[in-house]
Scaffold this active site. Structure first.
Site, mmCIF file in Angstrom:
data_model
loop_
_atom_site.group_PDB
_atom_site.id
_atom_site.type_symbol
_atom_site.label_atom_id
_atom_site.label_comp_id
_atom_site.label_asym_id
_atom_site.label_seq_id
_atom_site.Cartn_x
_atom_site.Cartn_y
_atom_site.Cartn_z
ATOM 1 N N TRP A 237 0.873 -1.169 0.000
ATOM 2 C CA TRP A 237 0.000 0.000 0.000
ATOM 3 C C TRP A 237 0.908 1.216 0.000
ATOM 4 O O TRP A 237 2.081 1.116 0.332
ATOM 5 C CB TRP A 237 -0.984 0.001 1.172
ATOM 6 C CG TRP A 237 -0.461 0.376 2.523
ATOM 7 C CD1 TRP A 237 -0.499 1.604 3.107
ATOM 8 C CD2 TRP A 237 0.152 -0.481 3.493
ATOM 9 N NE1 TRP A 237 0.047 1.573 4.361
ATOM 10 C CE2 TRP A 237 0.452 0.293 4.619
ATOM 11 C CE3 TRP A 237 0.477 -1.832 3.514
ATOM 12 C CZ2 TRP A 237 1.064 -0.231 5.759
ATOM 13 C CZ3 TRP A 237 1.085 -2.354 4.638
ATOM 14 C CH2 TRP A 237 1.355 -1.558 5.733
ATOM 15 N N ASP B 145 4.887 -5.199 3.824
ATOM 16 C CA ASP B 145 4.924 -6.079 4.989
ATOM 17 C C ASP B 145 6.022 -7.113 4.806
ATOM 18 O O ASP B 145 6.299 -7.563 3.698
ATOM 19 C CB ASP B 145 3.581 -6.786 5.173
ATOM 20 C CG ASP B 145 2.506 -5.855 5.712
ATOM 21 O OD1 ASP B 145 2.852 -4.761 6.209
ATOM 22 O OD2 ASP B 145 1.326 -6.227 5.639
#
Length: 172
Positions: free
Chosen positions: A98, A117
């Site tokens: 994102w 992540d």
């Protein structure tokens, strides 16, 4: 004929008598190759990062108040054995991400930040940071931080999050 015409004609004839077309082509080719290699030479760059797209870094990357973390939601990899840019050993960076736009107070510019992540180990548990500036609803997946982004990796187990500078944000 005036003086300049006679001198120019005399010099042109001398040049023609002492050179060849191949020699001219060879010299022209050498200039072209030499000119093309100039950008490859080492150049002393001016101090600072103006115009490079790289931000001036100030602050503590292990603090939730660090400027890059304006849209992060998770554990900071800087506290988990990695850095703001890299995953800790034994984890894998998710290719799905994102993004956010954060203001760097050190140079007064806005930067596009990719939040990736790191996956493969259980949650780090250190330095939880939940700053949701610019967070969008789940139906805008590229701008939401409320998803498990460990897709496309060997394990979907979340460990921590990085904040990688992609480039300078353009103002509308």
């Amino acid at each position: 004929m005036n003086f300049f015409d006679r001198v120019f004609e005399q010099r042109s004839r001398q040049l023609a008598q002492h050179s060849s077309r191949r020699g001219l082509l060879k010299g022209l080719g050498a200039m072209l190759v030499g000119g093309a290699s100039i950008p490859l030479l080492p150049v002393a760059r001016a101090a600072g990062n103006e115009g490079t797209g790289r931000p001036v870094e100030e602050g503590d990357p292990s603090s939730c108040d660090y400027w890059r973390y304006c849209a992060i939601d998770g554990f900071l990899c800087d506290c988990c054995g990695g850095s703001a840019n890299t995953c800790p050993p034994g984890t894998e960076m998710s290719p799905v991400t994102w993004i956010g736009t954060c203001h760097n107070p050190a140079d007064g510019r806005n930067y596009v930040i990719s939040y990736n992540d790191c996956c493969g180990k259980s949650s780090c548990g250190a330095c939880l940071c939940m700053r949701d500036e610019g967070d969008r609803p789940v139906y805008r997946p590229d701008k939401t931080n409320d998803l498990n982004w460990c897709l496309g990796t060997a394990s979907v187990t979340y460990h921590c999050s990085t904040a990688i500078v992609v480039g300078v944000a353009f103002d509308d």
